[in-house]
Every structure is written in C-alpha cells, then in structure tokens.
Enzyme design. Structure first.
Site, mmCIF file in Angstrom:
data_model
loop_
_atom_site.group_PDB
_atom_site.id
_atom_site.type_symbol
_atom_site.label_atom_id
_atom_site.label_comp_id
_atom_site.label_asym_id
_atom_site.label_seq_id
_atom_site.Cartn_x
_atom_site.Cartn_y
_atom_site.Cartn_z
ATOM 1 N N SER A 178 0.829 -1.193 0.000
ATOM 2 C CA SER A 178 0.000 0.000 0.000
ATOM 3 C C SER A 178 0.867 1.248 0.000
ATOM 4 O O SER A 178 1.874 1.306 0.702
ATOM 5 C CB SER A 178 -0.911 0.013 1.231
ATOM 6 O OG SER A 178 -1.618 1.225 1.347
ATOM 7 N N ASP B 1 4.757 1.951 -3.304
ATOM 8 C CA ASP B 1 4.173 2.833 -4.305
ATOM 9 C C ASP B 1 4.698 2.373 -5.654
ATOM 10 O O ASP B 1 5.899 2.507 -5.936
ATOM 11 C CB ASP B 1 4.573 4.281 -4.031
ATOM 12 C CG ASP B 1 4.009 5.268 -5.041
ATOM 13 O OD1 ASP B 1 3.492 4.836 -6.092
ATOM 14 O OD2 ASP B 1 4.100 6.488 -4.795
ATOM 15 N N ASN C 8 -2.001 -5.762 -8.641
ATOM 16 C CA ASN C 8 -3.383 -5.320 -8.562
ATOM 17 C C ASN C 8 -3.544 -3.807 -8.607
ATOM 18 O O ASN C 8 -4.590 -3.297 -9.020
ATOM 19 C CB ASN C 8 -4.009 -5.860 -7.269
ATOM 20 C CG ASN C 8 -5.336 -5.214 -6.955
ATOM 21 O OD1 ASN C 8 -6.356 -5.494 -7.579
ATOM 22 N ND2 ASN C 8 -5.335 -4.320 -5.959
ATOM 23 N N SER D 278 -8.404 -6.068 -17.534
ATOM 24 C CA SER D 278 -9.817 -5.730 -17.679
ATOM 25 C C SER D 278 -10.281 -6.105 -19.072
ATOM 26 O O SER D 278 -9.506 -6.028 -20.038
ATOM 27 C CB SER D 278 -10.030 -4.227 -17.459
ATOM 28 O OG SER D 278 -11.343 -3.839 -17.815
ATOM 29 N N LYS E 73 -5.018 -0.982 -19.822
ATOM 30 C CA LYS E 73 -5.234 -2.398 -19.536
ATOM 31 C C LYS E 73 -4.879 -3.274 -20.735
ATOM 32 O O LYS E 73 -4.467 -4.431 -20.571
ATOM 33 C CB LYS E 73 -6.677 -2.624 -19.090
ATOM 34 C CG LYS E 73 -6.959 -2.052 -17.699
ATOM 35 C CD LYS E 73 -6.045 -2.655 -16.635
ATOM 36 C CE LYS E 73 -6.416 -2.202 -15.244
ATOM 37 N NZ LYS E 73 -5.565 -2.808 -14.187
ATOM 38 N N THR F 76 -16.067 -0.759 -6.688
ATOM 39 C CA THR F 76 -14.919 -0.294 -5.911
ATOM 40 C C THR F 76 -14.851 1.226 -6.012
ATOM 41 O O THR F 76 -15.693 1.860 -6.636
ATOM 42 C CB THR F 76 -13.596 -0.890 -6.428
ATOM 43 O OG1 THR F 76 -13.298 -0.322 -7.716
ATOM 44 C CG2 THR F 76 -13.681 -2.406 -6.552
#
Length: 236
Positions: A32, A53, A79, A134, A161, A190
């Site tokens: 994160s 990052d 992700n 995606s 993507k 989300t």
C-alpha cells in the site's frame, strides 16, 4: 508456505484477494502507498504490511528488499490500478498528465514491481505472477456486442489495460520459468475512478477476488500467458 505480495491491497479487490489467499494458507504482504491504511488492513486481516508505491522505484526496491529479508516470494499479484476523471466527476480525464499518471500506475508499475520481484520469484519452486487487467483492454471484448466492454468507451483506462495484457504475454515468453497470467475480475463495485463504492455499479469485490485468487494458487502445471475470467479464458 507460499508467500504472496499484492499491490494496492489496502482496500477493494486487493484487500479481498488478500483475504482469500490468507484463508488458503498463504503468507500475504499487503502492499500500500498509504502506510496508515495499509497497516490497518494488514492488522485486520492478519497479513503483513509493506509500504509500496508502484510509481516510485525506490519504494518498490525497498519493499522487495524487505520481503527478501523475511524469506522470499512465491506469488506476485499486480493489482494496483487507477482511473482518473475530470474535476466534475464525469468524463474520463484526457489531459496529458492524467494519461501519463494512469499508464505509470497501471502499466509501468507492473514492470517496476515485476522486475524487482523476479530475482526472488526465480528462487521459488512455483513462481506465479497475476496481472489484474480488464475486458476493457481486450480487443476481442470491445468488439463483441454481447460484452459490456463493447458499450463502455474507455480511452485511457482501457488502453492502459490493453498494455497490461501485452505485458503479460511478453513476460510469459521472456521468462518461461515463471507463470504469468492476466485476469479480468468482472465489473466490480470499488472506489476506482473516484467516489465511494456505493456510487459504482458491479458485484462485490469479494466475489470478483475469487478469480484473482484462483490464478494466484495455480500449481506447477498451471497455465501461463493466458487471459482469464470467471468462466475460463478470455479473448485478447
């Protein structure tokens, strides 16, 4: 014990993927940018936290050094991703800096993290990389009338993507000792693109995470160089 790193895992799809992989017995690192949020998520799930990052070379290097010092890495789930909209919260942001920011996170970020992780992955008995892509980046899906992606214009995010998908294919060819697969998690509610989860259509992140976790838990005889969704392979 299988050790897994998930980028962008403090919320949404990444968090729910971490939950599933922890239940499957993995040691999971929650990657994160935001330390407070990342630590809170790791504590909640019983995972490990690493500040990461994907747009910062030094941050990526430090994160992988920490994981190496702790014992190594078997699975990488790329992700982390962003979508940017105009200030009024409407259309996709198409100005130069916004376009570069999306590609830096969604495409270049995968290369940064993968390159840093490969020395560790090559030491694993079953190295796996899952890239969250995606259907908006599938040339087949955006031309197939039965698919939602064919009716949803996405100039920047979709293009980023598509880059993820090609990155996956090329890595699978260049690094055959590691299994690389792209995943379409489905339309998911989300905070991607701004606003709260309640403002976005789609199924719960916990449901979409199942296909990501499935590809993260393949065995030595699992596929590589494929694009997967709930029902199997998706056309590129």
């Amino acid at each position: 014990m299988t050790t897994t790193l998930i980028t962008g895992a403090n919320k949404g799809l990444g968090k729910e993927t971490a939950r599933l992989l922890l239940a499957a017995g993995h040691t999971v690192y929650v990657g994160s940018r935001d330390e407070a949020r990342g630590r809170a998520t790791a504590d909640e799930l019983g995972a490990r936290f690493v500040q990461l990052d994907v747009t910062d070379d030094a941050s990526v290097a430090a994160a992988l050094q920490q994981i190496e010092a702790d014992g190594g890495l078997d699975v990488l789930v790329n992700n982390a991703g962003i979508a940017l909209r105009t200030g009024d919260g409407g259309a996709e942001a198409l100005d130069g800096p916004s376009v570069l920011a999306v590609f830096d996170t969604n495409a270049a970020g995968i290369v940064r993290v993968t390159e840093a992780a490969l020395p560790l992955l090559r030491r694993s008995a079953n190295p796996v990389v899952v890239n969250v892509s995606s259907a908006l980046g599938s040339f087949w899906a955006v031309h197939e009338p039965s698919r939602p992606a064919s009716r949803f214009p996405s100039i920047v995010y979709g293009s980023s993507k598509a880059a993820v998908s090609m990155i996956t294919v090329q890595y699978s060819k260049a690094v055959p000792e590691v299994k690389f697969n792209a995943v379409e998690p489905g339309i998911t509610a989300t905070e991607l693109g701004g606003g709260g989860v309640e403002n976005h259509p789609g199924r719960p992140a916990a449901e979409s995470a199942e296909v990501v976790a499935r590809l993260a838990t393949i065995g030595p005889d699992g596929p590589t160089g494929t694009f997967q969704e709930d029902d199997g392979e998706l056309g590129w």
